[in-house]
Each structure stands twice: as C-alpha cells, then as structure tokens.
Scaffold this motif. Structure first.
Motif, mmCIF file in Angstrom:
data_model
loop_
_atom_site.group_PDB
_atom_site.id
_atom_site.type_symbol
_atom_site.label_atom_id
_atom_site.label_comp_id
_atom_site.label_asym_id
_atom_site.label_seq_id
_atom_site.Cartn_x
_atom_site.Cartn_y
_atom_site.Cartn_z
ATOM 1 N N ARG A 872 0.836 -1.209 0.000
ATOM 2 C CA ARG A 872 0.000 0.000 0.000
ATOM 3 C C ARG A 872 0.869 1.257 0.000
ATOM 4 O O ARG A 872 0.545 2.252 -0.663
ATOM 5 C CB ARG A 872 -0.911 -0.006 1.218
ATOM 6 C CG ARG A 872 -2.048 -1.032 1.136
ATOM 7 C CD ARG A 872 -2.908 -0.984 2.382
ATOM 8 N NE ARG A 872 -3.993 -1.967 2.322
ATOM 9 C CZ ARG A 872 -4.838 -2.198 3.319
ATOM 10 N NH1 ARG A 872 -4.717 -1.517 4.465
ATOM 11 N NH2 ARG A 872 -5.798 -3.096 3.184
ATOM 12 N N HIS A 873 1.972 1.206 0.730
ATOM 13 C CA HIS A 873 2.890 2.347 0.738
ATOM 14 C C HIS A 873 3.482 2.570 -0.649
ATOM 15 O O HIS A 873 3.578 3.721 -1.121
ATOM 16 C CB HIS A 873 4.002 2.094 1.756
ATOM 17 C CG HIS A 873 5.095 3.111 1.735
ATOM 18 N ND1 HIS A 873 4.958 4.363 2.289
ATOM 19 C CD2 HIS A 873 6.358 3.066 1.208
ATOM 20 C CE1 HIS A 873 6.069 5.056 2.103
ATOM 21 N NE2 HIS A 873 6.933 4.287 1.457
ATOM 22 N N GLU A 875 2.132 1.744 -3.468
ATOM 23 C CA GLU A 875 1.064 2.243 -4.341
ATOM 24 C C GLU A 875 0.862 3.745 -4.148
ATOM 25 O O GLU A 875 0.636 4.477 -5.124
ATOM 26 C CB GLU A 875 -0.233 1.494 -4.055
ATOM 27 C CG GLU A 875 -1.366 1.869 -5.003
ATOM 28 C CD GLU A 875 -2.614 1.040 -4.773
ATOM 29 O OE1 GLU A 875 -3.474 0.998 -5.669
ATOM 30 O OE2 GLU A 875 -2.719 0.436 -3.681
ATOM 31 N N ARG A 876 0.968 4.224 -2.914
ATOM 32 C CA ARG A 876 0.851 5.667 -2.675
ATOM 33 C C ARG A 876 1.988 6.428 -3.356
ATOM 34 O O ARG A 876 1.785 7.517 -3.898
ATOM 35 C CB ARG A 876 0.842 5.946 -1.171
ATOM 36 C CG ARG A 876 -0.448 5.592 -0.473
ATOM 37 C CD ARG A 876 -0.509 6.217 0.912
ATOM 38 N NE ARG A 876 0.532 5.701 1.785
ATOM 39 C CZ ARG A 876 0.394 4.639 2.570
ATOM 40 N NH1 ARG A 876 -0.745 3.959 2.574
ATOM 41 N NH2 ARG A 876 1.385 4.249 3.340
ATOM 42 N N ASP A 879 1.152 6.544 -7.104
ATOM 43 C CA ASP A 879 0.073 7.485 -7.395
ATOM 44 C C ASP A 879 0.504 8.926 -7.180
ATOM 45 O O ASP A 879 0.153 9.812 -7.969
ATOM 46 C CB ASP A 879 -1.145 7.165 -6.516
ATOM 47 C CG ASP A 879 -1.761 5.807 -6.854
ATOM 48 O OD1 ASP A 879 -1.509 5.313 -7.973
ATOM 49 O OD2 ASP A 879 -2.453 5.229 -5.996
ATOM 50 N N ASP A 880 1.276 9.180 -6.108
ATOM 51 C CA ASP A 880 1.739 10.555 -5.856
ATOM 52 C C ASP A 880 2.652 11.035 -6.972
ATOM 53 O O ASP A 880 2.590 12.194 -7.389
ATOM 54 C CB ASP A 880 2.466 10.626 -4.509
ATOM 55 C CG ASP A 880 1.526 10.409 -3.337
ATOM 56 O OD1 ASP A 880 0.302 10.501 -3.541
ATOM 57 O OD2 ASP A 880 2.017 10.124 -2.228
#
Length: 902
Positions: A872-873, A875-876, A879-880
């Motif tokens: 999840r980290h 993926e952030r 996306d960022d």
C-alpha cells in the motif's frame, strides 16, 4: 489585533555588538590638602582633569565565567565631554549565548604609579554589569543607561556587585529626591519607548515636548548644582583621611554610561535547543518483562540535605547529578553477573539439552528476524548464548550467535568456535555478513568462506565486487615472501577459483587493478599494498596452471588495449576541435595499423564481457558524443561475425555506476528465482581505473529524443514504428508492449530502492524491442541535485504508452511493481549486506555518509511494515508521482537547459 511576532535567539546568527555612547555625571574634586598628603593621587588622569582620556572595555560573561576576551574602544581625546560613539563587535554570536549572559563594561583611567586593581598603567575608573536579557527573557535593545561604580572593575558575576541598575538607595545617593527628579526619570523611560517606536509619533507635539523637557532638565541641573555645592562645603570641613580608599574622592560619585544595543524588527526571545537526556532505564527482554518490580524505597533525607533548616515547609535546592554514561554503557553489576553466568555454563554441559519454552521461543524468533543493521541488547545476547546449542539447527541464528559472543574472552571464544562446527549450512547473505568489518575473528571468517565454496562461478560473480572489498578486512601481511593465502582464507579462496575460471580471473584482476590505482586518502597506502600483494600472488598462482602463461599474457594484452583507448580518449577530451573533427581524428587513429586495433590476432576477450572475443575495430562506426567528457563509441568485430559497440570514457569514476549495475543484475537474478522475469537485461559496466572505464552500448533512444521526434504519445509512436502489428494492442506487437511494461515496473522499483536521483528524460532510454532502462547513476541513496525530486521516476510518456492511468495495462504494470517489491523485500538482508561491504569502497555517494548508507537502503524496504502495508505504501508512492507537477516542470527545465547548451 495583529498577530504577535517574535524571533528566537538561537536563530540570530549575528555577533553580539554594543555601542559605547558617552559618560554622564560628575564628582567633587579632591581637595589640595589630600593631594599633598597622597601625591600618588595627583598622577591619576581623572584627578587632574574632569574630562581626562578614558577607554572602555567590554567582555561577555555567563555563569560567573568569561565567554570572550575583552574588546576595547580606540583611543580618543576628550575636550568638554567624554563621548565615544563607537560600535564594539564581540567574538560571539547571539545564537551561542546562554540566558544569563551579561556585558562587563569597565572604564579605565591611566596612572604611571598604578593603584588598587591596576593592570599595568591602567586603573579602573569604574565598571558596570549589564544583562543582555530582561526578566521576560527578551533581548535588550536600543539605548541603555548603566550606573558606574567608581574605582571598581565590572565583575560579570551572576550575583554582581556592579549591577547596571543599582538599588534605589544607591541610585538616589547624591541626587535630589524631589518631584523634579522623579518626573525626569519618568520622562526618560517615555523617551526610550518613543525611540523604540513603541509610542505613536506626532512631529509637532514631539518637538514641543522635547523643548519643554530640555528646559526642565536645565532647571533640574541648576538645582542639583546648588545642592552639590552645599555638600562640598560640608565635605571641606571633614578630615580628608576618613576615606579608606586612597584613590577615592571625598564625596559620593554619580556617573552613568550610555550604551546602545542593536535593534531588531521583532522581539528576540531566548531559546536554545536542549537535547533530552537518554533514558536511565535499561530495557528488559521479553522473558524479563513479566517481572514485577519492587516499589522504590522511601528515603528519609537528613537535615540540611534538601531543605532549609530555617523553614520546615520551604524545600531547598535539590542537586541532581546526571551521568551520561549510565545508559551508554553496560551496568557494571549486570556485566559482572553475565560473566558469572556464562562462566558457570562454560563447558556447555547444562546448555546442550536446554530447550526454550513457548514464550522464549517466540522471543528467539523475533531476534532471528532482525535485519543485519540491528544491534542486539545485552539481554538478547545472553538469551542467544543460553540456547546456542538449540539454535545450531537454525541457519538464520548464526549471525546473531556470533554477535552475542564475547570474543575478547579466550575461553568463551574457544567454545564458540566449537559450536560453529556443529551449525547447519547457512545462506549466502549470512556468509557475506560474516565477512564484513564488524567480524574480526579468523575462525568466523573461515566459516563464511566455507559456505561460499558451495556457490558456483555464476553465483560468485554476483558478489565478486563485494568480496574484493572484503579483502581489506582480512589480516593480510604485505611482507615479501609471505603468501596472502597463509593469512586469509578469503584471499586463498578467490585466487583458487579465479585461476581455474577465466571469467572470474578477468573480473578479479580488473577489480584489483582499480583498487591499486586508487591513490586517494580514503583508500590509504596500506590497503593499496594489500591489493598489490593479492594481485601478485594471483599472477604467481596463475602461471602454475597448465594454460596459465597464456592467460597471463591475455590479461596483459587487455591492459595494453585499454592503454591505447585511454590515450586517444584523453587527447580528444583535451582538444578544442569540433565534434566532426574529433570524430575524424578518432577514426584515423583506429584505422592506423600502428595502433594494432584494425586487426587483433589472436582474438582478445573483452574485459567488459570475457565471453565476447574481438578480432578488430570498425572505424567507420565511431562516434564522439557531445558532452563535457566526450565519451567515444567504438564498435568491434567479434569472432561470431557480429559487431559489439562499447563506450569508452576517461575523466570519470565509473565505480558507482558499476555498483548500481551489479546490484540491478543481482536483483534481476533474485526476481527470476521467484519466477518473475521483468526483462531487465542491464547493460555491462567495468571501471578500468579510478578515472576511466568501459560500458556496453545498447542501441536505444532517450525519451527526450523520442519526445522531440514524436509529439503525440511519443513512446508508443516510437515502438509502433519499430514493432508494428495491426492486430496487436495499440497497433504494436504484444510481446513488445509486454517487455516495455515489465521492464518499466522492474526499473521503477529498483531505482526507488536504490534512491537513484537526477532522473530526467535524457537518462531514460527505450530500445526498439521495448526494453526500457536507466542510464547515468551519478546520484544514488536519495541524493538529487534538483529540489522536490520524486521518490520514483514514472514519467507521463511511460504511462501514456501503457494506455493511460485507467487502462488495464497500467494496472498490470502496478501489479508487476508490487510483485517485484515483495520479492526483493524477502531478500533485503542480502542486499543490505552487499552495501555494508561497500561502505569503505570510496564510492562517492556512500562515502558522504558511510554510517547511514546501509540504513538509507533499509528505509526504502520498510521492513517494519507487513507485506500488505508495504505494498500500500508503494502504491501511494506510484500514485503521488503520477499526479505530481514538479517532475513535469523539472523535465521541461532540463529540456530548456539542454537546448540552450546546444
């Protein structure tokens, strides 16, 4: 109301300054009868002339101790009034002064005979001590008026005998205690507020008040003069010998000195960074956490220890003694206890059959999962030592066991070596950790080498760069006639394997040559001697082999071939010719038969890739690139009939690029072991010295060049031009798009873990078959010359080629990223151990902060998170970066700069 603003003193990076303005006041002259009786007084300047020459010294004090040397005013001759109007800059900054800082201001008179408190011919006229901070911890500013204590030097103590603001009785002594004096004092305070801008200004009213106050001051002065005249008449009737100080006047003095401090736009409040003291509690292991601690004993303090005897309810001052070594060092009692416990079971008779219970087993499992950078606590070391025999079946426990042994204890270290012989086979990553700088025992390092003997040559090549660095941690003697194989099991192992494999021997030889060429202070003469000795012993062992003489001759031919390329590359770099002339010059040089490059017979194994044998150069394919170092692209004919283009560069240290490519190659190998082929195919780099090297030239095009050629969706247009397929996705071959997506995912994750910086469209390359890769690794471990650089380089051109952020292919790209990141996290220990072996390798971005290099890589793995949280980290981050505007701006600015240079 406007918001209140202020500054803190620790942010004021300016030296402490004070302006000495003037001296006010007077005193009655010493009677002539006194001068006759004490002739030494008539030589003091102030006794001869009420406006005699004085000079002022200022010194910074704090805590009753001087912080600086005294600074004094320049010589000045006075006629009617003592005025200096001189700024003095003290050798200390506001950011460095404590709260109790004060200025010790002393006025010095002159006398050839000296006197009380004299320093040579200078005697104190008077002094005052002025605090820099007020009661509200704010820095004083503007004009200040300080009382002068006659014949006393400013002491600067915390409890000063010369305070700038004396008690009321002292301040009023010799002054008229009437309403005029009180009004004058009140007006002085208002004038100071007006000067500091704290009162509103009205020019017409201000002038009126100034004139009125001036008249009042003259009237007050006349009244004061009459009073002092009356006092002098009374003093004349007294015996001149009544004073104890021979240099003092018969009447009290009334002197004040005016000073000026710097003015700031905002109030400056004292602030200082206070480091919190470390905890004085020693951590408990999990097995000890269930112990119920006894409450602290009640201590009855004796009289006078912590309270005032005069008042039972008034607690006096407590003195807390803090020892900073309490938490930094082991508790001596606990250390002694651990030694006694280990001595009791030194023979291991009771420990061999010792088995942990469920709770202790869970604690041991937690210890086994620690990363190589984790430091074991004393309790954890004791726990591992206690169950050492039980842990011999756990291959992950070996490094933790070695860290728990006290190797300075001969008996304990001897038993530890015996336990090592019973340990199960360990993994390569643990063996590499045992070869690091923190493990000095020869038996431990030999144990690690025995594990490496089980690795084949292909696996050994993945770690050879780090193993060569590990040689500097071996105890190798450089004495003549002393073989290194007698001192180092690692050196003996590498030489024995290298003489039987030309590929291993080729890389080992060039790695050793680069270390011998490193003449920087970081490398040191001793290390160069060690590597020179190993290279000599390698050659000596090589010639003993059946074909060793030929192999040695081949390595020497490689060195001559490198020297020829270095000569022409150096000449081209230093010349001031155009690119076309430089290119023609290189072609003519390569085509000249005297340089022995047109025909190479017998075929020469390429140092960059020994599996490739070259038989001659192709001069017409030569290109000189337009950059500061002007690298040369040279194509060579191989025995297979193909061309092998290489880039040769001088003036640049390629060891950092070589390390990154080696790590990428290793990661590609790790991913393929997890059945995850991301089509990375990293190109090869070999540093032949500290300022030259070779790299494989891969036919490709930069994203900057592609964007200049194709305006709409440039990457997709480029691939469609080279791999068209009307039936495939987006009009190109499905295999090409699949290669592009996989290689993008692999390089995005790997460059994120390594913290590769300075990413722009000129060092992102795309091959015609879809292979995406990075070039130029001049910045790693989070360093980047551009501000606000993204953690991962994922350009818009890359996403558009996949069909945009909402396409299925982009989702597939993210899935490949997650799989790659998860697989590499499982092998984090191996990657961290490889970096730890490179700490002293003189790699530019590692030697900047060698103690943090491994931790920077570890932070990118986020080992403290679960696998789901880590994904999840990641993926952030993806996306960022996709939605960030700064990378787009950076790419545009880089494009403009490159266009301007062109």
């Amino acid at each position: 109301m406007e918001p209140f603003s202020f500054a803190t003193s620790d942010a004021v990076d300016f030296p402490v300054s004070v302006r000495i303005l003037n001296l006010e006041g007077d005193e009655a002259p010493i009677p002539a009868s006194t001068l006759l009786e004490r002739p030494e007084l008539q030589y003091i300047g102030s006794n001869q002339n009420p406006h005699s020459d004085l000079y002022v010294t200022v010194q910074v004090w704090a805590g009753s101790k001087p912080l600086t040397v005294p600074i004094q005013t320049a010589y000045k001759s006075f006629r009617a009034e003592r005025k200096w109007y001189e700024w003095l800059e003290l050798p200390i900054k506001y950011s460095a002064i404590p709260l109790n800082t004060c200025l010790a201001i002393t006025l010095w008179d002159l006398s050839p005979t000296g006197g009380p408190g004299a320093k040579g011919h200078a005697i104190p006229f008077g002094g005052t001590t002025f605090p820099l901070f007020d009661r509200e911890n704010q820095l004083h500013k503007g004009r200040q008026k300080c009382y002068i204590y006659r014949h006393m030097e400013a002491d600067g103590n915390s409890v000063s005998k010369t305070p700038a603001t004396p008690p009321k009785s002292r301040a009023k002594k010799g002054a008229l205690e009437d309403k005029e004096a009180e009004e004058t004092e009140r007006m002085d305070k208002l004038f100071k507020k007006h000067e500091m801008g704290e009162l509103p200004r009205a020019d017409w009213l201000d002038q009126f008040v100034f004139r009125k106050h001036e008249k009042r001051g003259l009237q007050s002065a006349r009244t004061s003069m009459k009073a002092k005249a009356a006092q002098r008449q009374q003093a004349a009737q007294r015996d001149a010998t009544q004073t104890d100080n021979p240099s003092s006047s018969p009447e009290p003095s009334d002197f004040w000195i005016n000073i000026e401090l710097p003015r700031f736009d905002f109030p400056v409040v004292f602030a200082d960074y206070e480091y919190p003291p470390p905890s004085l509690q020693h951590p408990l292991s999990a097995s000890q956490s269930n112990i119920i601690l006894k409450p602290p004993p009640e201590v009855q303090l004796g009289p006078g220890i912590n309270r005032d005897d005069d008042d039972e309810d008034n607690m006096g001052r407590l003195i807390h003694v803090y020892d900073p070594e309490v938490d930094a060092r082991d508790n001596p009692a606990e250390s002694k206890h651990r030694r006694l416990v280990r001595t009791q079971h030194r023979n291991g008779i009771l420990d061999k059959d010792l088995k942990p219970n469920a709770k202790v087993r869970d604690e041991l499992n937690i210890i086994m999962e620690y990363s190589p950078t984790h430091i074991l606590s004393p309790e954890e070391k004791d726990l591992v030592w206690k169950f050492r025999y039980h842990l011999t079946r756990n291959k992950k426990a070996l490094t933790k066991f070695v860290k728990s042994v006290n190797w300075q204890d001969y008996s304990e270290s001897r038993q530890a070596v015996q336990v090592l012989g019973k340990w199960t086979d360990i993994d390569v990553d643990d063996a590499l950790e045992l070869l690091g700088p923190t493990f000095d025992n020869a038996a431990v390092r030999s144990f690690a080498v025995e594990r490496l003997r089980k690795a084949d040559n292909n696996e050994l090549l993945l770690y050879l760069l780090q193993l060569v660095q590990a040689l500097k941690y071996e105890h190798i003697s450089t004495q003549p006639g002393h073989e290194v194989t007698q001192d180092s099991s690692l050196a003996q192992f590498l030489i024995s394997r290298a003489v039987n494999s030309f590929t291993l021997g080729n890389y080992l030889w060039w790695y050793l040559m680069v270390q011998c060429d490193d003449k920087s202070d970081d490398q040191g003469e001793e290390n160069r001697a060690i590597y020179g000795k190993i290279a000599y012993d390698f050659m000596a062992e090589l010639v003993k082999q059946p074909d060793g003489v030929e192999t040695r001759q081949t390595l020497l031919r490689q060195a001559e071939w490198i020297a020829i390329l270095s000569r022409i590359s150096g000449e081209i770099k230093e010349s001031n010719e155009s690119i076309a002339k430089r290119t023609e010059r290189v072609k003519h040089f390569l085509a000249d038969p005297k340089n022995e490059l047109v025909t190479i017979d017998p075929p020469l194994p390429l140092p960059l890739d020994p599996s490739i044998e070259i038989i001659g150069v192709v001069p017409e394919d030569t290109i000189v690139f337009k950059s500061s170092l002007h690298p040369i692209k040279v194509a060579f004919k191989t025995t297979s009939g193909r061309k092998y283009p290489i880039l040769f560069k001088t003036g640049d240290d390629l060891r950092q690029d070589q390390l990154v490519i080696q790590i990428i190659t290793l990661m590609d190998n790790l991913l393929q072991k997890e059945n995850l082929d991301l089509k990375l195919s990293p190109y090869k780099i070999l540093a032949t010295s500290t300022s030259a090297g070779l790299s494989q030239f891969v036919p490709s095009m930069t994203f900057q060049g592609i964007s200049s050629k194709f305006r709409s969706n440039p990457a997709l247009s480029y691939l469609k031009q080279n791999s068209p397929d009307s039936n495939g996705p987006y009009g190109l071959r499905k295999e090409t798009l699949d290669i592009f997506i996989k290689s993008c995912a692999g390089y995005c994750v790997i460059t994120y873990i390594l913290g590769v910086g300075d990413r722009h469209l000129d060092n992102l390359l795309l091959a015609p078959d879809g292979h995406f890769f990075h070039a130029d690794f001049g910045y790693i471990l989070g360093r980047d010359p551009k501000p606000f650089a993204p953690a991962m380089k994922l350009s818009k051109e890359m996403v558009d080629c996949m069909g945009g952020p909402n396409s299925d292919y982009y989702k597939q790209f993210k899935q490949y990223c997650f799989l790659a990141y998860s697989a590499l996290r499982k092998n984090s220990n191996l990657i961290l151990n490889l970096f730890s072996l490179m700490v002293d390798a003189n790699i530019p971005d590692i030697k900047l902060e060698p103690d943090k290099a491994v931790l920077k890589v570890k932070d990118r793995f986020h080992l403290e998170l679960t696998e789901e949280e880590a994904i999840r980290h990641l993926e952030r981050i993806i996306d960022d970066n996709l939605n960030a505007l700064v990378p787009v701006v950076i790419d545009k600015l880089h494009e403009l700069v490159q266009a301007f240079r062109a």
